[in-house]
Design an enzyme around this catalytic site. Sequence first.
Site, PDB file in Angstrom:
ATOM      1  N   ASP A  67       0.866  -1.174   0.000  1.00  0.00           N
ATOM      2  CA  ASP A  67       0.000   0.000   0.000  1.00  0.00           C
ATOM      3  C   ASP A  67       0.900   1.220   0.000  1.00  0.00           C
ATOM      4  O   ASP A  67       1.765   1.360   0.868  1.00  0.00           O
ATOM      5  CB  ASP A  67      -0.895  -0.009   1.236  1.00  0.00           C
ATOM      6  CG  ASP A  67      -1.856   1.166   1.210  1.00  0.00           C
ATOM      7  OD1 ASP A  67      -2.723   1.202   0.326  1.00  0.00           O
ATOM      8  OD2 ASP A  67      -1.723   2.067   2.053  1.00  0.00           O
ATOM      9  N   ASP A 101      -3.287   1.639   6.441  1.00  0.00           N
ATOM     10  CA  ASP A 101      -2.375   1.196   5.385  1.00  0.00           C
ATOM     11  C   ASP A 101      -2.056  -0.300   5.478  1.00  0.00           C
ATOM     12  O   ASP A 101      -1.966  -0.999   4.471  1.00  0.00           O
ATOM     13  CB  ASP A 101      -1.075   2.013   5.422  1.00  0.00           C
ATOM     14  CG  ASP A 101      -1.335   3.496   5.183  1.00  0.00           C
ATOM     15  OD1 ASP A 101      -2.395   3.817   4.601  1.00  0.00           O
ATOM     16  OD2 ASP A 101      -0.506   4.318   5.593  1.00  0.00           O
ATOM     17  N   GLU A 113      -1.967  -0.930  -5.809  1.00  0.00           N
ATOM     18  CA  GLU A 113      -3.227  -0.333  -6.244  1.00  0.00           C
ATOM     19  C   GLU A 113      -3.046   0.376  -7.580  1.00  0.00           C
ATOM     20  O   GLU A 113      -1.933   0.767  -7.921  1.00  0.00           O
ATOM     21  CB  GLU A 113      -3.667   0.703  -5.218  1.00  0.00           C
ATOM     22  CG  GLU A 113      -4.415   0.120  -4.074  1.00  0.00           C
ATOM     23  CD  GLU A 113      -4.727   1.194  -3.058  1.00  0.00           C
ATOM     24  OE1 GLU A 113      -5.884   1.573  -2.951  1.00  0.00           O
ATOM     25  OE2 GLU A 113      -3.791   1.646  -2.392  1.00  0.00           O
TER      26      GLU A 113
END
Length: 412
Positions: free
Chosen positions: A224, A396, A315
């Site tokens: 992340d 996170d 992501e």
Amino acid sequence: MIFLRAYKTELDLNNKQRTSLTKHAGTARYAYNWGLARKIEEFKAGRKMPTAIDLHRELNALKKTDFPWMYEVSKCAPQESLRNLDKAFSNFFRRVKEKKAYKFSGKVGFPKFKSKKRGLGSFRLTGTIRIAPINAVVLGAMRSTTPSTSLSPQRIKLPRLGWLRLKESGYLPDRRFFTSDNQTDGIKILSATVSEHAGHWFVSLQVEQEIEVEKAQGEPCGVDLGIKSLAVCSDGREIENPKALRKSLKKLRRAQRELSRRKKGGKKREKSRRKVAKLHYRIANIRKDAIHKATSSIVAKNKPQEQRPSVVVIEDLSVENLLKNHNLARAISDVGFGEFRRQLTYKTMWNGVSLLVADRFFPSSKLCSACGAINDKLTLSMREWTCGCGARHDRDRNAAQNLSRLVPIKSE
Ligand SMILES: [Zn+2]
């Protein structure tokens, strides 16, 4: 596997070389602007826009009478610059098309004229490019079959510019590896781009390189890209932002305020402007260095294949996605996520690690990694939250966990 890769390193120049490089960059910029003006002119007259090849021919015909100073530089400089211009136009037309099809919502960006105010710029050279140790007197005698591991200073030979010293040693693939023109065992040099940043000159070699890749076999790793820290991994590792960054950012803000107060055209303004440029340069370096360390540690390139993650999941932080949230966009541009993804893309490839990019709608932060419930009330400022199931999450860390689980499970 054959990869395209770039090696960028700083040049160590004398004044004469500096002048020559400045002339090359100036010619490249001039050719670009001249070509852009010519394209616009033809377009406005309702004619087909000339291509890089047309323009280069036209430029050559004008050289003797209009641009005699162009004889002082390699013909590659204007030629490659016109090629860049063609590329800028094809990118522009592609974005226009995508916008019409609702596939792109950013600025389409018509190609702009290049200004000297934004630095001396760059130029690209093709042709015979060589790299050698500085103390190699008889180059032929240097040909040996075993790659050298010594870190003697190196130099690079570029068309028209001759031999230039490099600041760093042992970074570029050395002449001692070379078997014939631009060709080493498994390495082929395609071109060299020379550029200036805040008074420093760099050369970037584009090479085709054959790299043996052993498939990594370790546990999948979700990453992340944090706001508070640089990155958080699903194995619990947290990669901090470098401390030097915050200090330099503070200095930059002060310098920018100072610059805005200076009178236009004054000597002090020029001094302030240089100071700001230097700070930008330093910050970019700190950031890039930190991102290099982070991405190398994520793919664990020095570890055996059983310990390198088989898959890294990140992501989809496309710029478009980010712009929807102004605050996040700012924070993210500050940590250089585009660069993060770029580095991770090639480092995973070189190390036999797969890279998986989560769908942009995957709710990595909002999903509870313990029970799978979705917390729709989660806002960006909430660093921690508790799920209905009782699980307490660090934002996170939870996202990294969820990302690592996106890896498709192999059927037995
Ligand atoms: Zn839960």
